[in-house]
Design a protein around this motif. Structure first.
Motif, mmCIF file in Angstrom:
data_model
loop_
_atom_site.group_PDB
_atom_site.id
_atom_site.type_symbol
_atom_site.label_atom_id
_atom_site.label_comp_id
_atom_site.label_asym_id
_atom_site.label_seq_id
_atom_site.Cartn_x
_atom_site.Cartn_y
_atom_site.Cartn_z
ATOM 1 N N PHE A 140 -8.442 2.287 -6.449
ATOM 2 C CA PHE A 140 -8.281 1.536 -5.205
ATOM 3 C C PHE A 140 -9.093 0.250 -5.246
ATOM 4 O O PHE A 140 -10.322 0.279 -5.315
ATOM 5 C CB PHE A 140 -8.674 2.394 -4.004
ATOM 6 N N TYR A 141 -8.349 -0.864 -5.211
ATOM 7 C CA TYR A 141 -8.971 -2.185 -5.205
ATOM 8 C C TYR A 141 -9.500 -2.456 -3.795
ATOM 9 O O TYR A 141 -8.769 -2.359 -2.809
ATOM 10 C CB TYR A 141 -7.926 -3.234 -5.578
ATOM 11 N N GLY A 142 -10.784 -2.746 -3.705
ATOM 12 C CA GLY A 142 -11.406 -2.913 -2.404
ATOM 13 C C GLY A 142 -11.696 -1.596 -1.703
ATOM 14 O O GLY A 142 -12.091 -1.592 -0.538
ATOM 15 N N GLY A 143 -11.549 -0.499 -2.410
ATOM 16 C CA GLY A 143 -11.718 0.826 -1.810
ATOM 17 C C GLY A 143 -12.919 1.604 -2.297
ATOM 18 O O GLY A 143 -13.148 2.728 -1.832
ATOM 19 N N TRP A 144 -13.657 1.070 -3.293
ATOM 20 C CA TRP A 144 -14.866 1.710 -3.791
ATOM 21 C C TRP A 144 -14.587 3.112 -4.340
ATOM 22 O O TRP A 144 -15.471 3.963 -4.368
ATOM 23 C CB TRP A 144 -15.930 1.820 -2.697
ATOM 24 N N ASP A 191 -8.651 2.793 5.640
ATOM 25 C CA ASP A 191 -9.627 1.948 4.955
ATOM 26 C C ASP A 191 -9.773 2.330 3.485
ATOM 27 O O ASP A 191 -10.813 2.121 2.878
ATOM 28 C CB ASP A 191 -10.978 2.034 5.661
ATOM 29 N N GLU A 192 -8.707 2.898 2.894
ATOM 30 C CA GLU A 192 -8.792 3.339 1.503
ATOM 31 C C GLU A 192 -8.882 2.187 0.512
ATOM 32 O O GLU A 192 -9.254 2.374 -0.648
ATOM 33 C CB GLU A 192 -7.556 4.176 1.127
ATOM 34 N N GLY A 193 -8.506 0.963 0.926
ATOM 35 C CA GLY A 193 -8.344 -0.133 -0.009
ATOM 36 C C GLY A 193 -6.884 -0.221 -0.427
ATOM 37 O O GLY A 193 -6.009 0.453 0.128
ATOM 38 N N HIS A 194 -6.608 -1.041 -1.438
ATOM 39 C CA HIS A 194 -5.235 -1.204 -1.920
ATOM 40 C C HIS A 194 -5.033 -0.379 -3.201
ATOM 41 O O HIS A 194 -5.823 -0.503 -4.141
ATOM 42 C CB HIS A 194 -4.938 -2.674 -2.205
ATOM 43 N N ALA A 231 -16.680 -2.317 -5.435
ATOM 44 C CA ALA A 231 -15.523 -2.209 -4.550
ATOM 45 C C ALA A 231 -14.192 -2.149 -5.282
ATOM 46 O O ALA A 231 -13.300 -1.383 -4.912
ATOM 47 C CB ALA A 231 -15.516 -3.401 -3.583
ATOM 48 N N ASN A 232 -14.045 -2.975 -6.329
ATOM 49 C CA ASN A 232 -12.732 -3.181 -6.923
ATOM 50 C C ASN A 232 -12.528 -2.305 -8.159
ATOM 51 O O ASN A 232 -12.850 -2.696 -9.284
ATOM 52 C CB ASN A 232 -12.548 -4.656 -7.288
ATOM 53 N N ARG A 281 0.838 -1.203 0.000
ATOM 54 C CA ARG A 281 0.000 0.000 0.000
ATOM 55 C C ARG A 281 0.875 1.256 0.000
ATOM 56 O O ARG A 281 0.628 2.225 0.695
ATOM 57 C CB ARG A 281 -0.954 -0.021 1.200
#
Length: 289
Positions: A210-214, A191-194, A234-235, A166
């Motif tokens: 951001f993957y998983g970060g919406w 909690d930004e995601g990756h 999300a991804n 990250r």
């Protein structure tokens, strides 16, 4: 700070949509795990697709009129008219679990591209340079998942994304294409995601998906966030800036790794989205292969 909501643009349902490229009024992108290359014309809604023989990470224009694509085994020429792929170079033949992941060209037409462990566990990913058919490995530290690279509009710097750590680092690019030492740029701990794919716009702003970060976010050269784009999935994997007005962004997304419950809540996962941007894209240089 600008807060924007992305809107749906194209139904694809890609397992791992990636590598969007705006070229001559059209959008190119890939589904890495689906082994597909897509060509979309927003003005007419026309959509063409080709099956790739391996995982395919990116598409870039070449200086002889065809395309350069990043297949799992290495960069290849791709002729859309015939669907033919021609190998330029083999990368990591001793690492069969590796694949190519993301790429960008500098002002001289050199292609900087990264590899990664497709199992997402071993730090076997490196960043390479393709220049007139020759491939060399950069001094960027290896990692599990390389992303970016993004090149500043003046061609002076490269941003490298280490997705699992990250972390985003900045590297000077020498006149001969060599990449300098890492300078810290961004490190995410919340909690930004990756951080996933990255590009630079015409002002040197860095857009990161951001993957998983919406979300996708834009940062200025000082690392301050200037824009955030919210997505209903999300991804988010990468954006490209183009459109007839040069101020329209397109974003690829992914269904990969989502449970059946998550997919039910995100029916548009894997589709292409769009949103307006204040700053146009940096100029695109064709690969000099």
């Amino acid at each position: 700070m600008a807060v924007i909501n992305a809107r749906h643009a194209l139904s694809i349902g890609a397992e791992l949509g990636e590598g969007p490229l705006w070229l001559d009024g059209d959008l190119w992108f890939v589904d890495i795990k689906g082994r597909r290359i897509y060509h979309y014309t927003p003005a007419t809604g026309a959509l063409a697709q080709w099956e790739a023989p391996e995982y395919v990470g990116w598409v870039l224009p070449s200086n002889v009129g065809d395309l350069i694509v990043g297949l799992q085994s290495g960069p290849h020429r791709f002729a859309p008219g015939t669907g033919a792929f021609t190998c330029i170079a083999s990368i990591d033949p001793a690492l069969p679990a590796n694949r190519l992941n993301d790429a960008a060209t500098d002002l001289s037409g050199r292609v900087y591209f990264g590899t990664m462990d497709n199992r997402e566990s071993a730090a076997t990913g490196h960043v390479y340079v393709l220049d007139q058919g020759a491939v060399t490995q950069t001094a960027i530290e290896p990692c599990v998942i390389t992303n970016g690279p993004a090149i500043t509009p003046d061609g002076a710097c490269l941003y490298h994304v280490d997705t699992l750590a990250r972390r985003v680092t900045r590297h000077a690019i020498a006149p001969d294409g060599r990449v300098g030492a890492a300078e810290p740029f961004l490190h995410f701990t919340g909690d930004e995601g990756h951080p996933d794919g990255a590009i630079c716009d015409a002002e040197g702003g860095v857009w990161i998906a951001f993957y998983g970060g919406w979300a996708a976010r834009r940062y200025d050269a000082a690392g301050q966030m200037t824009d955030i784009v919210r997505f209903p999935v999300a991804n988010v994997t990468k954006i490209a800036i183009g459109g007839a007005d040069r101020h329209t962004a397109f974003a690829t997304t992914a269904r990969q790794g989502l449970s059946a419950e998550a997919l039910a809540q995100q029916p548009l996962a894997g589709d292409v989205f769009t949103f307006p941007v204040a700053v146009p894209a940096a100029s695109l240089t064709a690969a000099n292969t």
